[in-house]
Design an enzyme around this catalytic site. Structure first.
Site, PDB file in Angstrom:
ATOM      1  N   ASP B  53     -73.703  61.044  41.355  1.00 11.99           N
ATOM      2  CA  ASP B  53     -75.097  61.122  41.707  1.00 11.99           C
ATOM      3  C   ASP B  53     -75.903  60.957  43.488  1.00 11.99           C
ATOM      4  O   ASP B  53     -74.924  61.905  44.111  1.00 11.99           O
ATOM      5  CB  ASP B  53     -75.548  59.866  41.929  1.00 11.99           C
ATOM      6  CG  ASP B  53     -74.822  58.785  40.431  1.00 11.99           C
ATOM      7  OD1 ASP B  53     -74.789  59.186  39.204  1.00 11.99           O
ATOM      8  OD2 ASP B  53     -73.805  57.236  40.501  1.00 11.99           O
ATOM      9  N   TYR B 111     -61.984  60.152  40.616  1.00 11.74           N
ATOM     10  CA  TYR B 111     -62.556  59.786  41.973  1.00 11.74           C
ATOM     11  C   TYR B 111     -62.032  58.360  42.760  1.00 11.74           C
ATOM     12  O   TYR B 111     -61.707  58.044  42.577  1.00 11.74           O
ATOM     13  CB  TYR B 111     -64.492  59.069  41.937  1.00 11.74           C
ATOM     14  CG  TYR B 111     -65.276  59.797  40.779  1.00 11.74           C
ATOM     15  CD1 TYR B 111     -65.868  60.143  41.138  1.00 11.74           C
ATOM     16  CD2 TYR B 111     -65.263  59.998  39.051  1.00 11.74           C
ATOM     17  CE1 TYR B 111     -66.973  61.707  40.623  1.00 11.74           C
ATOM     18  CE2 TYR B 111     -65.650  61.387  38.500  1.00 11.74           C
ATOM     19  CZ  TYR B 111     -67.003  61.333  39.440  1.00 11.74           C
ATOM     20  OH  TYR B 111     -67.803  61.935  38.488  1.00 11.74           O
TER      21      TYR B 111
END
Lengths: 246, 246
Positions: B53, B111
């Site tokens: 994002d 992540y």
């Protein structure tokens, strides 16, 4: 008046250094004074321990200034942090004795110069000098040893017309490897204009084999800026700490 | 055509995320494609493993694309690094088998979400979420355990009209303390839109005592975004690694 001692951290990347110059606001000192003026309604001069150059960072810069007694230390610290941009931060703030002066009372200062001999990390790009070549650490250590002690550092001073003494005392120059990073640490009783960056540049040239460690005494003796190495770029330099006799 | 696999590092701070959108150039994919077009003279589509994002960083994003055989792998890597801005970097570049696809061939992705429970350091301000409150790590670990395995993560997905399956498999959720920092690591076979940030937000709320660890199964079962916690801000998130079989 209350004499305030503050400790500051800043990312010098977008500032024209510590010291106020003419009417630019883009200095650390200028930013602090503007906020203190807004807080107290009067002009307040902020004295910094080290006049860091444009683009140089600080982990532990120390400054002092006087505020009216009606302002408490904690309140001043909080007010500053509320209005400072996010790349400047007051990490400590307390009342100091009336005679305390951040620069004049300091007994020594510690600077760190960060070098990346390998590939520069995207996340550290603004906080390290991307040399991209390996260094002969032992040669650098030999060269650094000649700098320790009380010396005339005129060759390591960028000022053109120097009237004051250029004698300073270096207590420590250490050279450490951390993976592909090389970290130079300098502790001394005072530093001339660009002195740390010129010492870093001269040591880097030694580490690259462009200079011999044994030539360092000649560099010192020359008392001439031309004899020393290049001025290493500002992004690798940090004012780490300012030491005082309690 | 030569199928290239590259590994990328980027500071996502000033980008609108990975994926090209309309005619904006401020995406990582857009930047890469523009340089490859200049190099080869033809339009080249770059496929990324993770569609990070806006504002999210990468330490080890993987991408692939096809170039004419006349361009050697090393040459492509060097060309990209020469023209990429300093906040994007290709750390590895090599020829891959014809069938390799960065996203479809990936078996898992890792992540990391960084939280500062104390005072945010000036130098890390863009790379960590400044929570400024302590967290109950044990409660967070208990809550995290419910997320591991094959689950329907619909409650942790920000998409509004979700047609595809929201079932994913999480292999690992670890929560480590490092001084005043808390580091969340998530490894799974795939992640939905905002999934990591919503999991991080929900775990943070648990660590703050706003949620009980035992409520996590209900959050999953609700299959409703409203049941989960807030979306933790992008600056704390890093795509660390993409794993492939051999």
């Amino acid at each position: 008046m209350r004499n305030m001692k503050i400790v500051l951290q800043y990312d010098g990347g977008r500032y024209d250094g510590w010291q106020k110059q003419g009417n630019t606001e883009q200095t650390i000192q200028g930013r602090l004074e503007k906020i203190l003026e807004r807080m107290t309604g009067s002009l307040i001069e902020v004295h910094g321990a080290g006049r860091t150059d444009r683009g140089v960072h600080a982990l532990g810069q120390v400054a002092n200034f006087k505020v009216p007694d009606s302002f408490m230390a904690e309140e001043v610290k909080e007010y500053l942090n509320r209005y400072l941009p996010e790349d400047i931060k007051v990490t400590e703030g307390q009342e100091a004795s009336e005679r305390f002066h951040s620069r004049l009372s300091a007994v020594s200062k510690t600077y760190r110069y960060m070098i990346e001999t390998g590939k520069k990390d995207v996340f550290e790009r603004k906080y390290i000098y991307g040399l991209g070549h390996s260094l002969d650490i032992e040669a650098m250590r030999k060269a650094a040893a000649y700098l320790i002690g009380e010396r005339d550092f005129r060759s390591f001073c960028a000022g053109k017309r120097i009237k004051k003494s250029t004698v300073r005392r270096l207590y420590e120059v250490s050279i450490e490897e951390q993976g592909s990073k090389v970290i130079l640490t300098f502790r001394g009783n005072g530093f001339l204009y660009h002195m740390v960056r010129i010492m870093a540049g001269t040591l880097i040239e030694t580490g690259l084999g462009k200079r011999k460690p044994e030539d360092m005494p000649d560099v010192l003796q020359a008392e001439n800026r031309e004899a020393a190495g290049f001025t290493a770029p500002p992004e690798g330099l940090f004012l780490v700490e300012v030491e005082y006799d309690t």
